[in-house]
Write an enzyme that holds these catalytic residues in place. Structure first.
Site, short mmCIF file in Angstrom:
data_model
loop_
_atom_site.label_atom_id
_atom_site.label_comp_id
_atom_site.label_asym_id
_atom_site.label_seq_id
_atom_site.Cartn_x
_atom_site.Cartn_y
_atom_site.Cartn_z
N HIS A 71 0.83 -1.20 0.00
CA HIS A 71 0.00 0.00 0.00
C HIS A 71 0.87 1.26 0.00
O HIS A 71 2.09 1.19 0.16
CB HIS A 71 -0.94 -0.01 1.20
CG HIS A 71 -2.04 -1.03 1.08
ND1 HIS A 71 -3.05 -1.16 2.00
CD2 HIS A 71 -2.29 -1.96 0.12
CE1 HIS A 71 -3.88 -2.12 1.63
NE2 HIS A 71 -3.44 -2.63 0.50
N GLU A 82 1.36 3.65 2.12
CA GLU A 82 2.13 3.95 3.32
C GLU A 82 3.45 3.19 3.33
O GLU A 82 4.48 3.71 3.78
CB GLU A 82 1.32 3.60 4.57
CG GLU A 82 0.05 4.42 4.74
CD GLU A 82 -1.19 3.82 4.11
OE1 GLU A 82 -2.28 4.05 4.61
OE2 GLU A 82 -1.05 3.09 3.08
N CYS A 128 -5.56 1.14 6.37
CA CYS A 128 -6.31 -0.09 6.65
C CYS A 128 -5.93 -0.65 8.01
O CYS A 128 -4.82 -0.44 8.51
CB CYS A 128 -6.09 -1.12 5.56
SG CYS A 128 -4.38 -1.62 5.34
N CYS A 133 -1.84 -1.22 7.44
CA CYS A 133 -0.97 -0.05 7.41
C CYS A 133 -1.01 0.73 8.71
O CYS A 133 -0.04 1.40 9.07
CB CYS A 133 -1.36 0.86 6.24
SG CYS A 133 -0.98 0.11 4.64
N ALA A 187 -20.24 8.90 -29.30
CA ALA A 187 -19.82 9.93 -30.25
C ALA A 187 -21.00 10.24 -31.15
O ALA A 187 -21.75 9.33 -31.54
CB ALA A 187 -18.63 9.45 -31.06
N ASP A 200 -19.93 -3.38 -35.66
CA ASP A 200 -18.61 -2.74 -35.59
C ASP A 200 -17.47 -3.73 -35.40
O ASP A 200 -16.32 -3.39 -35.69
CB ASP A 200 -18.58 -1.73 -34.45
CG ASP A 200 -19.52 -0.56 -34.69
OD1 ASP A 200 -20.05 -0.44 -35.81
OD2 ASP A 200 -19.73 0.24 -33.76
N LEU A 221 -12.24 -3.44 -28.40
CA LEU A 221 -12.45 -2.92 -27.05
C LEU A 221 -11.19 -3.01 -26.19
O LEU A 221 -11.24 -3.32 -25.00
CB LEU A 221 -13.62 -3.62 -26.35
CG LEU A 221 -14.97 -3.54 -27.06
CD1 LEU A 221 -16.05 -4.21 -26.21
CD2 LEU A 221 -15.37 -2.10 -27.35
N LEU A 229 -27.37 2.30 -24.27
CA LEU A 229 -27.09 3.55 -23.56
C LEU A 229 -28.38 4.18 -23.03
O LEU A 229 -28.46 4.62 -21.88
CB LEU A 229 -26.37 4.53 -24.48
CG LEU A 229 -24.91 4.19 -24.80
CD1 LEU A 229 -24.45 4.94 -26.05
CD2 LEU A 229 -24.00 4.54 -23.62
N GLN A 230 -29.42 4.20 -23.90
CA GLN A 230 -30.70 4.80 -23.50
C GLN A 230 -31.34 4.03 -22.35
O GLN A 230 -31.99 4.63 -21.47
CB GLN A 230 -31.65 4.85 -24.70
CG GLN A 230 -32.87 5.74 -24.47
CD GLN A 230 -32.51 7.21 -24.33
OE1 GLN A 230 -31.87 7.78 -25.21
NE2 GLN A 230 -32.90 7.81 -23.21
#
Length: 345
Positions: A44, A46, A73, A82, A152, A199, A203, A287-288
């Site tokens: 971590h 720290e 933590c 930590c 887009a 398409d 990705l 998306l909608q």
């Protein structure tokens, strides 16, 4: 604390599902050590911070103040607590940006430090520290991933040519690199059946030096051909469907219920899979669906200001969204919106 935040950001894309954390050790206004959480499962912030102190300055550690962007933590996970390390090094004062909402920490680190006689200051640049770890905090308080919708569109609001037409290239090469940077910062990326079919996207982050997100696709009837790039098994891929549940090495078929609440089922599955953030890249229907259900935190819209397509497929309609800022990359305008409910949470 500002330096802690700056350091922490270097872990973006590499530490999830852990939070991004930066730490700075200061003696009489001089930074003698600093570090950040670099990789999930690794030390971590720290630990890196204390280990970075030069040999000539190590005697100053028990007389210094450690600044940490997130509560240290107090439990044994992938690494030791930590809070114990701070106590062991006899650091007398800790300044913390924000409390850790993870149920195994959530105040226990502060309690342990105070019980050992350490002076603790909590809530320094708190909002900035919350924003830094918006994904981690959303996941642990709202029990779902942080959700970013992205699309887009042309100058007249179209995001694709008419159904069955050729793939429409909208964003320019500079914006494309920005999108790949966005991908590298999220745990997963999600598309729908039609986007995958038309398409054939990879990705990945091939245009940016960063980790590839887990690829997610909704294919309820399992009609996508195995020849698609999504199924090349080079990157972990999860297929949400209604027909079967099966796990291969890098390809998982995850069965979800088919009904009007499909988005809810997918989001619930992502929580069960411990995926803390997802970039939803479309198409318009998927998306909608997220917008209509109100299940989103950010929307990023790329508009090509010179391109007009008619007829075409309209971009999603945003019902609410507060514009945070916008920028221009040559022909493209990038707008960043936030869900008012996310701001209020």
């Amino acid at each position: 604390m500002q330096r802690c935040i700056q350091l922490a950001k270097a872990g973006a894309g590499y530490v999830a599902p852990n939070p991004m954390v930066g730490a700075v050790l200061v003696h009489n206004n001089r930074i003698i050590g600093e570090g950040f959480h670099q990789k999930y499962g690794g030390p971590h912030a720290e630990v890196y911070c204390i280990n970075s102190v030069a040999e000539a300055d190590r005697h100053l550690i028990p007389h210094s103040v450690i600044y940490v962007s997130l509560e240290p933590c107090a439990h044994f996970g992938k690494t030791p607590p930590c809070a114990d390390l701070i106590i062991e090094k006899k650091i007398p004062e800790v300044v913390i940006g924000v409390r850790d909402p993870f149920k195994q920490v959530d105040g226990k680190g502060v309690e342990k430090l105070k019980a050992a006689g350490v002076k603790v200051t909590l809530g320094v640049l708190e909002q900035a520290c919350k924003t830094l770890n918006k994904r981690f905090i959303t996941f642990n308080t709202r029990h779902r991933p942080y959700i970013i919708l992205k699309w887009a569109q042309t100058a007249n609001g179209m995001m694709a040519a008419e159904a069955g037409g050729e793939r429409l290239l909208i964003s320019n090469e500079f914006t494309n690199r920005q999108v790949h940077k966005w991908r590298s910062e999220e745990a997963a990326i999600l598309v729908g059946t039609n986007t995958a079919l038309v398409d054939d996207p990879a990705l990945t982050t091939r245009l940016w030096n960063g980790p590839d997100p887990i690829r997610l696709v909704v294919d309820m009837n399992l009609r996508l051909p195995a020849s698609l790039q999504l199924f090349n098994q080079q990157v972990k891929t999860i297929v949400f469907n209604s027909l079967r549940h099966e796990e291969k090495e890098n390809l998982i078929y995850y069965q979800v219920t088919r009904d009007v609440n499909l988005v809810h089922h997918v989001v619930q599955a992502l929580y069960q899979l411990k995926i803390q953030s997802v970039l939803v890249e479309g198409g318009a229907q998927l998306l909608q669906s997220f917008i209509d259900e109100g299940i989103w935190d950010e929307i990023r819209v790329i508009t090509n200001t010179t391109q007009v397509v008619a007829p075409g497929m309209p971009a999603p309609r945003m019902q609410s969204g507060q514009l945070l800022h916008q920028e221009t990359l040559f022909t493209d305008t990038l707008q960043y919106f936030v869900n008012p409910q996310t701001l209020a949470h």
